[in-house]
Motif scaffolding. Structure first.
Motif, PDB file in Angstrom:
ATOM      1  N   LYS A  17       0.701  -1.364   0.022  1.00 25.27           N
ATOM      2  CA  LYS A  17       0.021  -0.013   0.082  1.00 25.27           C
ATOM      3  C   LYS A  17       0.899   1.393  -0.021  1.00 25.27           C
ATOM      4  N   GLU A  18       1.960   1.408   0.933  1.00 26.26           N
ATOM      5  CA  GLU A  18       2.920   2.297   0.788  1.00 26.26           C
ATOM      6  C   GLU A  18       3.547   2.474  -0.550  1.00 26.26           C
ATOM      7  N   VAL A  21       0.804   4.213  -2.884  1.00 26.39           N
ATOM      8  CA  VAL A  21       0.519   5.544  -2.498  1.00 26.39           C
ATOM      9  C   VAL A  21       1.690   6.420  -2.962  1.00 26.39           C
ATOM     10  N   ARG A  22       2.761   5.869  -2.426  1.00 28.25           N
ATOM     11  CA  ARG A  22       4.053   6.772  -2.928  1.00 28.25           C
ATOM     12  C   ARG A  22       4.050   7.155  -4.548  1.00 28.25           C
ATOM     13  N   HIS A  69       1.345   9.815  -5.200  1.00 30.93           N
ATOM     14  CA  HIS A  69       1.631  10.974  -4.625  1.00 30.93           C
ATOM     15  C   HIS A  69       2.668  11.621  -5.687  1.00 30.93           C
ATOM     16  N   GLN A  79       0.837  12.917  -8.593  1.00 27.30           N
ATOM     17  CA  GLN A  79      -0.035  13.958  -7.800  1.00 27.30           C
ATOM     18  C   GLN A  79       0.878  15.410  -7.992  1.00 27.30           C
ATOM     19  N   TRP A 139      -7.096  15.566  -1.777  1.00 23.69           N
ATOM     20  CA  TRP A 139      -6.111  14.383  -1.685  1.00 23.69           C
ATOM     21  C   TRP A 139      -5.878  14.290  -0.127  1.00 23.69           C
ATOM     22  N   ALA A 140      -6.041  15.124   0.670  1.00 27.31           N
ATOM     23  CA  ALA A 140      -5.933  14.910   2.349  1.00 27.31           C
ATOM     24  C   ALA A 140      -7.337  14.058   2.550  1.00 27.31           C
ATOM     25  N   ASP A 150      -6.064  10.597   1.268  1.00 29.24           N
ATOM     26  CA  ASP A 150      -5.021   9.944   2.222  1.00 29.24           C
ATOM     27  C   ASP A 150      -5.538   9.486   3.557  1.00 29.24           C
ATOM     28  N   PHE A 186      -6.559   6.257   2.655  1.00 27.24           N
ATOM     29  CA  PHE A 186      -5.654   5.120   2.650  1.00 27.24           C
ATOM     30  C   PHE A 186      -5.108   4.575   3.892  1.00 27.24           C
ATOM     31  N   ALA A 187      -5.059   5.717   4.768  1.00 29.96           N
ATOM     32  CA  ALA A 187      -4.542   5.406   6.175  1.00 29.96           C
ATOM     33  C   ALA A 187      -5.588   4.450   7.087  1.00 29.96           C
TER      34      ALA A 187
END
Length: 192
Positions: free
Chosen positions: A6-7, A10-11, A14, A17, A102-103, A106, A109-110
């Protein structure tokens, strides 16, 4: 799927983005809105579109609706309303929306594992997972970041991946002019 997977996803999301958002740095309000293709592609519209899509995929589709109503995403909205900023929307307001979307993503995602169920009503096979949505959005954002690369270069010649990383050969203007002329000559020689 692991947290490490997942990290990683998401990286990569990002990174795409950041590349797209960076294309608006240092651009005037006028240039951000200026249609640069026959279909009206413009930098601010690309950012607004991606924020809109992300608000749906990483909001409603995963059971965490984005808390703001985006009128341009309504069924009865004008065609392409998400691809340009209207007179009541500014560069600052669209970037603010981008940051809020995006916040919100995120936070999802967390909170959720990659195998969290998701449903995309506009997909033929609507049932899916957060994992697939992240992969889909990496491709979506990357596609539009590529559009933004070309649009920004057409506006003021700025090119590259991000501030300080051009991802292009480090050559002077004379070299680039000669390079483009060589490409032009090669294309002309290939014409029928």
């Amino acid at each position: 799927m692991s947290e490490e997977a997942k990290e990683t996803l998401v990286r990569y999301l990002h990174a795409q983005q950041d590349a797209l958002r960076w294309k608006l740095e240092g651009v005037s309000e006028r240039d951000a809105r200026m249609p640069m293709t026959p279909t009206g592609t413009n930098l601010l519209g690309l950012v607004k579109h991606v924020a809109s899509v992300a608000s749906e995929y990483f909001g409603h589709c995963i059971g965490r609706p984005f808390p703001e109503h985006l009128a341009w995403t309504d069924e009865d909205a004008e065609d392409n309303a998400d691809m340009w900023a209207g007179p009541d929307e500014s560069l600052e307001s669209v970037l603010g929306l981008w940051d809020r979307v995006w916040a919100h993503a995120d936070a999802g995602f967390a909170e959720l594992p990659l195998n969290a169920p998701a449903h995309v009503p506009w997909w033929q096979q609507g049932d899916t997972t957060l994992h697939r949505l992240i992969v889909h959005m990496i491709a979506e954002v990357g596609r539009h970041a590529g559009h933004a690369d070309i649009v920004r270069e057409a506006i003021d010649g700025a090119a590259g991946l991000r501030d300080g990383v051009s991802n292009l050969p480090e050559q002077d203007a004379e070299w680039w002019a000669a390079y483009v002329e060589r490409l032009r000559a090669t294309a002309e020689a290939a014409s029928d």
